[in-house]
Design a protein around this motif. Structure first.
Motif, PDB file in Angstrom:
ATOM      1  N   MET A   1     -58.245  21.387  34.213  1.00 11.55           N
ATOM      2  CA  MET A   1     -57.448  21.493  32.991  1.00 11.55           C
ATOM      3  C   MET A   1     -58.358  21.970  31.859  1.00 11.55           C
ATOM      4  O   MET A   1     -59.422  21.420  31.644  1.00 11.55           O
ATOM      5  N   ASN A   2     -57.896  22.959  31.156  1.00  9.33           N
ATOM      6  CA  ASN A   2     -58.629  23.495  30.011  1.00  9.33           C
ATOM      7  C   ASN A   2     -58.392  22.594  28.805  1.00  9.33           C
ATOM      8  O   ASN A   2     -57.267  22.502  28.304  1.00  9.33           O
ATOM      9  N   ASN A   3     -59.447  21.926  28.354  1.00 11.21           N
ATOM     10  CA  ASN A   3     -59.320  20.976  27.244  1.00 11.21           C
ATOM     11  C   ASN A   3     -58.926  21.651  25.933  1.00 11.21           C
ATOM     12  O   ASN A   3     -58.211  21.066  25.122  1.00 11.21           O
ATOM     13  N   GLU A   4     -59.415  22.863  25.723  1.00 14.07           N
ATOM     14  CA  GLU A   4     -59.078  23.593  24.500  1.00 14.07           C
ATOM     15  C   GLU A   4     -57.584  23.902  24.458  1.00 14.07           C
ATOM     16  O   GLU A   4     -56.934  23.732  23.436  1.00 14.07           O
ATOM     17  N   LEU A   5     -57.041  24.330  25.575  1.00 10.02           N
ATOM     18  CA  LEU A   5     -55.606  24.591  25.644  1.00 10.02           C
ATOM     19  C   LEU A   5     -54.828  23.306  25.396  1.00 10.02           C
ATOM     20  O   LEU A   5     -53.849  23.297  24.638  1.00 10.02           O
ATOM     21  N   TYR A   6     -55.250  22.225  26.033  1.00  4.02           N
ATOM     22  CA  TYR A   6     -54.546  20.959  25.844  1.00  4.02           C
ATOM     23  C   TYR A   6     -54.539  20.554  24.367  1.00  4.02           C
ATOM     24  O   TYR A   6     -53.503  20.147  23.831  1.00  4.02           O
ATOM     25  N   LYS A   7     -55.670  20.700  23.691  1.00  3.18           N
ATOM     26  CA  LYS A   7     -55.740  20.377  22.253  1.00  3.18           C
ATOM     27  C   LYS A   7     -54.784  21.256  21.460  1.00  3.18           C
ATOM     28  O   LYS A   7     -54.113  20.779  20.540  1.00  3.18           O
ATOM     29  N   ASN A   8     -54.742  22.536  21.811  1.00  3.97           N
ATOM     30  CA  ASN A   8     -53.827  23.448  21.114  1.00  3.97           C
ATOM     31  C   ASN A   8     -52.378  23.032  21.308  1.00  3.97           C
ATOM     32  O   ASN A   8     -51.583  23.084  20.364  1.00  3.97           O
ATOM     33  N   VAL A   9     -52.031  22.632  22.514  1.00  4.07           N
ATOM     34  CA  VAL A   9     -50.658  22.194  22.788  1.00  4.07           C
ATOM     35  C   VAL A   9     -50.351  20.929  21.985  1.00  4.07           C
ATOM     36  O   VAL A   9     -49.315  20.838  21.319  1.00  4.07           O
ATOM     37  N   VAL A  10     -51.239  19.967  22.031  1.00  5.86           N
ATOM     38  CA  VAL A  10     -51.037  18.706  21.312  1.00  5.86           C
ATOM     39  C   VAL A  10     -50.878  18.949  19.815  1.00  5.86           C
ATOM     40  O   VAL A  10     -50.033  18.331  19.159  1.00  5.86           O
ATOM     41  N   ASN A  11     -51.672  19.860  19.273  1.00  3.39           N
ATOM     42  CA  ASN A  11     -51.657  20.116  17.828  1.00  3.39           C
ATOM     43  C   ASN A  11     -50.605  21.137  17.405  1.00  3.39           C
ATOM     44  O   ASN A  11     -50.478  21.421  16.217  1.00  3.39           O
ATOM     45  N   SER A  12     -49.853  21.666  18.354  1.00  6.70           N
ATOM     46  CA  SER A  12     -48.835  22.653  17.999  1.00  6.70           C
ATOM     47  C   SER A  12     -47.629  21.956  17.386  1.00  6.70           C
ATOM     48  O   SER A  12     -47.455  20.744  17.498  1.00  6.70           O
ATOM     49  N   SER A  13     -46.806  22.765  16.748  1.00  2.00           N
ATOM     50  CA  SER A  13     -45.599  22.225  16.119  1.00  2.00           C
ATOM     51  C   SER A  13     -44.410  23.107  16.501  1.00  2.00           C
ATOM     52  O   SER A  13     -44.560  24.118  17.190  1.00  2.00           O
ATOM     53  N   ALA A  14     -43.252  22.735  16.012  1.00  2.04           N
ATOM     54  CA  ALA A  14     -42.041  23.498  16.304  1.00  2.04           C
ATOM     55  C   ALA A  14     -41.998  24.815  15.537  1.00  2.04           C
ATOM     56  O   ALA A  14     -41.174  25.674  15.845  1.00  2.04           O
ATOM     57  N   TYR A  15     -42.870  24.976  14.565  1.00  4.62           N
ATOM     58  CA  TYR A  15     -42.894  26.225  13.819  1.00  4.62           C
ATOM     59  C   TYR A  15     -43.214  27.391  14.737  1.00  4.62           C
ATOM     60  O   TYR A  15     -44.109  27.311  15.579  1.00  4.62           O
ATOM     61  N   ARG A  16     -42.486  28.469  14.558  1.00  2.65           N
ATOM     62  CA  ARG A  16     -42.646  29.622  15.450  1.00  2.65           C
ATOM     63  C   ARG A  16     -44.082  30.155  15.424  1.00  2.65           C
ATOM     64  O   ARG A  16     -44.622  30.530  16.470  1.00  2.65           O
ATOM     65  N   ALA A  17     -44.707  30.182  14.256  1.00  4.72           N
ATOM     66  CA  ALA A  17     -46.080  30.694  14.156  1.00  4.72           C
ATOM     67  C   ALA A  17     -47.036  29.878  15.020  1.00  4.72           C
ATOM     68  O   ALA A  17     -47.920  30.429  15.683  1.00  4.72           O
ATOM     69  N   SER A  18     -46.847  28.580  15.041  1.00  2.17           N
ATOM     70  CA  SER A  18     -47.690  27.701  15.856  1.00  2.17           C
ATOM     71  C   SER A  18     -47.507  27.999  17.339  1.00  2.17           C
ATOM     72  O   SER A  18     -48.473  28.121  18.094  1.00  2.17           O
ATOM     73  N   ARG A  19     -46.255  28.125  17.753  1.00  2.00           N
ATOM     74  CA  ARG A  19     -45.986  28.425  19.162  1.00  2.00           C
ATOM     75  C   ARG A  19     -46.486  29.814  19.529  1.00  2.00           C
ATOM     76  O   ARG A  19     -47.041  30.017  20.612  1.00  2.00           O
TER      77      ARG A  19
END
Length: 176
Positions: A1-19
């Motif tokens: 599992m890529n930890n950086e990706l996981y952090k990005n997913v956790v810190n993402s929001s419903a805002y389209r720019a974030s996704r």
């Protein structure tokens, strides 16, 4: 599992720019795609729905990425409970039913899940609408789907919002 990706997913929001940032990350490094799937399918993870949001947008752009992962995707459909995850996954099912060649088993798994989401009292209109559209596409190949879909849409029509009714009218008109 890529930890950086996981952090990005956790810190993402419903805002389209974030996704969209996460979609760009996946599309520029396709080796991250299996990790995104792993996060999305881990329904015990409280952030799995965020991965589903991202997965939906990735597959909207490059649906072929799921091809090698279809068996596990279809097996996991019945495990989704979170409404945000189910909305995204039902939209993916709509994409799959329209654009990919599926095995009989995969079609069966998608059909069962879509019918379950459609008749469930606790699903919101978006999930139901994507399920209806996926079932319409699958019904082109499996003639038993249309009568069942027609019965459900007709019987439940009065119970739902105007958005649901609009999709129901559209599909009922197409299958008559």
């Amino acid at each position: 599992m890529n930890n950086e990706l996981y952090k990005n997913v956790v810190n993402s929001s419903a805002y389209r720019a974030s996704r969209d940032e996460n979609v760009h990350l996946i599309l520029t490094d396709l080796q991250l795609f299996p990790d995104l799937l792993a996060i999305a399918f881990d329904t015990a993870d409280k952030n799995h729905y965020k991965a589903c949001w991202i997965l939906e947008l990735v597959l909207e752009k490059q649906l072929h990425l799921i091809t090698d992962h279809l068996p596990i995707f279809c097996i996991n459909l019945s495990k989704f409970r979170n409404e945000s995850a189910t909305r995204a996954v039902s939209k993916i099912c709509m994409f799959l039913s329209k654009h990919l060649t599926l095995t009989d088993l995969q079609e069966q798994q998608i059909t069962e899940s879509c019918f379950d989401w459609l008749i469930s009292e606790d699903r919101k209109v978006a999930t139901k609408a994507y399920s209806i559209r996926a079932l319409y596409e699958l019904g082109k190949k499996h003639n038993w789907i249309y009568p069942e879909l027609q019965r459900i849409l007709t019987d439940d029509y009065h119970k739902h919002s105007s958005a649901y009714k609009a999709v129901a009218r559209e599909i009922l008109k197409k299958i008559k």
